[in-house]
Write a protein that holds these residues in place. Structure first.
Motif, PDB file in Angstrom:
ATOM      1  N   GLU A  70     -45.190  27.515  94.071  1.00  0.00           N
ATOM      2  CA  GLU A  70     -44.706  26.633  93.002  1.00  0.00           C
ATOM      3  C   GLU A  70     -43.643  25.644  93.481  1.00  0.00           C
ATOM      4  O   GLU A  70     -43.404  24.627  92.854  1.00  0.00           O
ATOM      5  N   GLU A  71     -43.017  25.976  94.619  1.00  0.00           N
ATOM      6  CA  GLU A  71     -41.976  25.083  95.149  1.00  0.00           C
ATOM      7  C   GLU A  71     -42.583  23.887  95.888  1.00  0.00           C
ATOM      8  O   GLU A  71     -41.881  22.961  96.255  1.00  0.00           O
ATOM      9  N   LYS A  72     -43.883  23.954  96.144  1.00  0.00           N
ATOM     10  CA  LYS A  72     -44.504  22.900  96.962  1.00  0.00           C
ATOM     11  C   LYS A  72     -45.412  21.999  96.125  1.00  0.00           C
ATOM     12  O   LYS A  72     -46.051  22.477  95.181  1.00  0.00           O
ATOM     13  N   PRO A  73     -45.523  20.702  96.521  1.00  0.00           N
ATOM     14  CA  PRO A  73     -46.511  19.848  95.865  1.00  0.00           C
ATOM     15  C   PRO A  73     -47.924  20.381  96.139  1.00  0.00           C
ATOM     16  O   PRO A  73     -48.145  21.060  97.157  1.00  0.00           O
ATOM     17  N   LEU A  74     -48.870  20.033  95.238  1.00  0.00           N
ATOM     18  CA  LEU A  74     -50.231  20.570  95.361  1.00  0.00           C
ATOM     19  C   LEU A  74     -50.853  20.222  96.720  1.00  0.00           C
ATOM     20  O   LEU A  74     -51.547  21.048  97.326  1.00  0.00           O
ATOM     21  N   ALA A  75     -50.583  18.997  97.209  1.00  0.00           N
ATOM     22  CA  ALA A  75     -51.185  18.588  98.490  1.00  0.00           C
ATOM     23  C   ALA A  75     -50.711  19.501  99.623  1.00  0.00           C
ATOM     24  O   ALA A  75     -51.476  19.816 100.544  1.00  0.00           O
ATOM     25  N   GLU A  76     -49.468  19.929  99.537  1.00  0.00           N
ATOM     26  CA  GLU A  76     -48.937  20.802 100.597  1.00  0.00           C
ATOM     27  C   GLU A  76     -49.528  22.215 100.526  1.00  0.00           C
ATOM     28  O   GLU A  76     -49.740  22.871 101.550  1.00  0.00           O
ATOM     29  N   ILE A  77     -49.816  22.654  99.308  1.00  0.00           N
ATOM     30  CA  ILE A  77     -50.462  23.967  99.143  1.00  0.00           C
ATOM     31  C   ILE A  77     -51.831  23.937  99.818  1.00  0.00           C
ATOM     32  O   ILE A  77     -52.220  24.875 100.522  1.00  0.00           O
ATOM     33  N   LEU A  78     -52.557  22.828  99.620  1.00  0.00           N
ATOM     34  CA  LEU A  78     -53.876  22.703 100.258  1.00  0.00           C
ATOM     35  C   LEU A  78     -53.746  22.667 101.777  1.00  0.00           C
ATOM     36  O   LEU A  78     -54.553  23.257 102.499  1.00  0.00           O
ATOM     37  N   LEU A  79     -52.696  21.987 102.254  1.00  0.00           N
ATOM     38  CA  LEU A  79     -52.489  21.954 103.709  1.00  0.00           C
ATOM     39  C   LEU A  79     -52.247  23.358 104.251  1.00  0.00           C
ATOM     40  O   LEU A  79     -52.762  23.739 105.302  1.00  0.00           O
TER      41      LEU A  79
ATOM     42  N   SER B 149     -65.780  34.073 101.978  1.00  0.00           N
ATOM     43  CA  SER B 149     -65.198  33.744 103.285  1.00  0.00           C
ATOM     44  C   SER B 149     -63.908  32.957 103.075  1.00  0.00           C
ATOM     45  O   SER B 149     -63.638  32.448 101.970  1.00  0.00           O
ATOM     46  N   GLY B 150     -63.134  32.802 104.145  1.00  0.00           N
ATOM     47  CA  GLY B 150     -61.923  31.979 104.076  1.00  0.00           C
ATOM     48  C   GLY B 150     -62.267  30.554 103.649  1.00  0.00           C
ATOM     49  O   GLY B 150     -61.578  29.950 102.827  1.00  0.00           O
ATOM     50  N   ALA B 151     -63.380  30.007 104.199  1.00  0.00           N
ATOM     51  CA  ALA B 151     -63.783  28.635 103.859  1.00  0.00           C
ATOM     52  C   ALA B 151     -64.131  28.527 102.377  1.00  0.00           C
ATOM     53  O   ALA B 151     -63.794  27.539 101.715  1.00  0.00           O
ATOM     54  N   GLU B 152     -64.784  29.557 101.828  1.00  0.00           N
ATOM     55  CA  GLU B 152     -65.106  29.538 100.390  1.00  0.00           C
ATOM     56  C   GLU B 152     -63.834  29.684  99.552  1.00  0.00           C
ATOM     57  O   GLU B 152     -63.708  29.095  98.474  1.00  0.00           O
ATOM     58  N   GLY B 153     -62.885  30.483 100.065  1.00  0.00           N
ATOM     59  CA  GLY B 153     -61.597  30.626  99.373  1.00  0.00           C
ATOM     60  C   GLY B 153     -60.866  29.294  99.337  1.00  0.00           C
ATOM     61  O   GLY B 153     -60.229  28.940  98.331  1.00  0.00           O
ATOM     62  N   LEU B 154     -60.976  28.533 100.432  1.00  0.00           N
ATOM     63  CA  LEU B 154     -60.350  27.208 100.494  1.00  0.00           C
ATOM     64  C   LEU B 154     -61.025  26.261  99.501  1.00  0.00           C
ATOM     65  O   LEU B 154     -60.350  25.522  98.772  1.00  0.00           O
ATOM     66  N   ARG B 155     -62.354  26.282  99.447  1.00  0.00           N
ATOM     67  CA  ARG B 155     -63.080  25.418  98.496  1.00  0.00           C
ATOM     68  C   ARG B 155     -62.663  25.760  97.064  1.00  0.00           C
ATOM     69  O   ARG B 155     -62.464  24.879  96.225  1.00  0.00           O
ATOM     70  N   ASN B 156     -62.538  27.062  96.806  1.00  0.00           N
ATOM     71  CA  ASN B 156     -62.094  27.542  95.496  1.00  0.00           C
ATOM     72  C   ASN B 156     -60.740  26.926  95.141  1.00  0.00           C
ATOM     73  O   ASN B 156     -60.540  26.380  94.051  1.00  0.00           O
ATOM     74  N   LEU B 157     -59.821  26.973  96.110  1.00  0.00           N
ATOM     75  CA  LEU B 157     -58.474  26.437  95.874  1.00  0.00           C
ATOM     76  C   LEU B 157     -58.509  24.928  95.658  1.00  0.00           C
ATOM     77  O   LEU B 157     -57.788  24.383  94.811  1.00  0.00           O
ATOM     78  N   GLU B 158     -59.368  24.243  96.422  1.00  0.00           N
ATOM     79  CA  GLU B 158     -59.474  22.782  96.258  1.00  0.00           C
ATOM     80  C   GLU B 158     -59.925  22.433  94.839  1.00  0.00           C
ATOM     81  O   GLU B 158     -59.397  21.506  94.216  1.00  0.00           O
ATOM     82  N   LEU B 159     -60.896  23.204  94.316  1.00  0.00           N
ATOM     83  CA  LEU B 159     -61.356  22.945  92.938  1.00  0.00           C
ATOM     84  C   LEU B 159     -60.241  23.264  91.942  1.00  0.00           C
ATOM     85  O   LEU B 159     -60.010  22.530  90.978  1.00  0.00           O
ATOM     86  N   GLN B 160     -59.531  24.367  92.207  1.00  0.00           N
ATOM     87  CA  GLN B 160     -58.454  24.784  91.296  1.00  0.00           C
ATOM     88  C   GLN B 160     -57.372  23.698  91.216  1.00  0.00           C
ATOM     89  O   GLN B 160     -56.887  23.366  90.132  1.00  0.00           O
ATOM     90  N   VAL B 161     -57.044  23.144  92.371  1.00  0.00           N
ATOM     91  CA  VAL B 161     -56.025  22.096  92.429  1.00  0.00           C
ATOM     92  C   VAL B 161     -56.538  20.815  91.763  1.00  0.00           C
ATOM     93  O   VAL B 161     -55.834  20.183  90.966  1.00  0.00           O
ATOM     94  N   GLU B 162     -57.785  20.445  92.060  1.00  0.00           N
ATOM     95  CA  GLU B 162     -58.343  19.211  91.499  1.00  0.00           C
ATOM     96  C   GLU B 162     -58.342  19.261  89.970  1.00  0.00           C
ATOM     97  O   GLU B 162     -57.986  18.288  89.301  1.00  0.00           O
ATOM     98  N   ILE B 163     -58.739  20.403  89.428  1.00  0.00           N
ATOM     99  CA  ILE B 163     -58.779  20.526  87.965  1.00  0.00           C
ATOM    100  C   ILE B 163     -57.360  20.459  87.395  1.00  0.00           C
ATOM    101  O   ILE B 163     -57.105  19.775  86.399  1.00  0.00           O
ATOM    102  N   LEU B 164     -56.422  21.119  88.067  1.00  0.00           N
ATOM    103  CA  LEU B 164     -55.029  21.100  87.586  1.00  0.00           C
ATOM    104  C   LEU B 164     -54.452  19.685  87.612  1.00  0.00           C
ATOM    105  O   LEU B 164     -53.684  19.299  86.719  1.00  0.00           O
TER     106      LEU B 164
END
Ligand SMILES: NC(=O)c1ccc[n+]([C@@H]2O[C@H](COP(=O)([O-])OP(=O)(O)OC[C@H]3O[C@@H](n4cnc5c(N)ncnc54)[C@H](OP(=O)(O)O)[C@@H]3O)[C@@H](O)[C@H]2O)c1
Length: 329
Positions: free
Chosen positions: A107-116, A303-318
């Motif tokens: 929560e302390e980080k901008p969304l772009a940094e969470i994705l990084l 997989s880790g890659a699917e977990g990352l895709r999941n997070l990307e969608l979660q962030v995009e929707i937010l």
């Protein structure tokens, strides 16, 4: 699962203790766990002893935990903001990792940094050829869903409409607005990522409303094969009463409930049209799949890659979400 695999739990709190229980049930040896202080580690050790009947060494130092207990795999069940740090430490140690959802969030980080952070986790695991998987256990219910769907409707050709409803008590009972999405969003998204491989969200299609006790997200997703699916997710934080948990495609929805069976073992119950079927706990199935993957006998559920895709969608929707405050707020 024959030969016992040594595993450690990074953060044996609410969900971490369930990981420990199911690793033991899956024939693994829980050799250690990580906590935040000597005092809390003592409390966790007593709770694990009561639950599993064994005394498990607890640590506050990650490297010491690894060097003294020598796990082959770890479950990262620490708070979201520590997932990145703990996964990178586990990658350095060369142990396989099952990381709780969401793959990363601070929560302390901008969304772009969470994705990084999440991309760094996946890249580090790939580079070191360490198995990185994510846990979002509803994916373990998909074979049961598909079987039931086929019995009633025939084989599922293309999902055109996806629906999910998921309520929880909220973290500490208090999750509101975006915290509900952060806490629960990865579960329904994990099913979409499986159902629509290579998924992306059609630009301009997201309508997401964050209310005090409810989040509603509607969007259209497009799979790599071109299949278009309208998605509707409703998440809620309810203080009491039966929790609504339901998912499915093309209007065929199964209700989910987790509860003890008559022998006192936590099981999954799926129901539809007045019929209920019993399955092993979804988290147990997720852990069993991970253990098989660690042994080189299969793939993890996510997989880790699917977990990352999941997070990307979660962030995009937010990023497209709007806050709607009610009269009582
Ligand atoms: N898949 C699911 O259904 C599900 C359900 C719930 C949660 N989760 C996910 O699991 C994760 C944990 O959630 P939770 O509800 O289990 O949280 P929790 O009950 O607060 O447990 C967190 C654990 O992390 C440990 N921890 C905290 N700070 C630490 C530090 N600096 N170093 C080492 N350990 C530390 C805590 O140990 P101490 O007690 O020693 O401080 C505690 O054991 C979250 O990412 C959440 O989204 C998933």
């Amino acid at each position: 699962m024959n030969e016992s695999l040594p595993v450690a739990i990074i953060g044996a709190g609410r969900i971490g203790r369930q990981h420990a229980k199911w690793y033991q049930a899956a024939g693994c040896r829980v050799v250690g766990f990580l906590g935040s202080s000597e005092e809390s580690v003592g409390r966790t050790q007593a709770a694990l002893h009561e639950m599993l009947g064994v005394t498990i060494p607890g640590y506050t130092d990650f490297e010491r935990l690894i060097s003294e207990t020598r796990p082959v795999a770890v479950s990262v069940c620490s708070p979201h903001a520590l997932h990145c740090q703990h996964v990178l430490q586990a990658v350095d140690a060369g142990v396989a990792i099952l990381c709780e959802k969401p793959l990363a969030w601070d929560e302390e980080k901008p969304l772009a940094e969470i994705l990084l952070d999440a991309r760094r986790m996946v890249a580090a695991a790939e580079k070191k050829q360490v198995l990185l998987a994510m846990n979002a256990q509803y994916v373990a219910g998909l074979p049961a869903y598909m079987e039931w769907y086929a019995q009633v409707r025939g084989p599922l050709d293309r999902p055109s409409r996806y629906e999910a409803v998921m309520q929880s008590r909220g973290r500490g009972g208090g999750a509101e607005y975006r915290d509900i999405w952060i806490d629960l969003g990865s579960h329904p998204l994990s099913l979409i990522v499986k159902w629509s491989p290579g998924v992306h969200i059609e630009p301009g299609s997201i309508h997401c409303v964050l209310r005090r006790k409810e989040v509603v997200a509607d969007f259209r997703c497009v799979a790599a094969n071109g299949n278009v699916c309208d998605c509707s997710i409703r998440l809620g934080n309810v203080p009491e009463g039966k929790l609504e948990r339901r998912f499915g495609v093309n209007g065929f929805l199964l209700d989910y409930e987790g509860r003890n069976n008559p022998e006192g073992v936590f099981h999954t119950y799926l129901s539809h049209g007045g019929e209920e079927r019993e399955y092993p706990d979804l988290l147990l199935m997720s852990i069993e799949a991970f253990v098989r993957a660690v042994r080189g006998e299969g793939e993890p559920l996510i997989s880790g890659a699917e977990g990352l895709r999941n997070l990307e969608l979660q962030v995009e929707i937010l990023e497209h979400a709007v806050v709607e405050q009610g009269a009582a707020d």
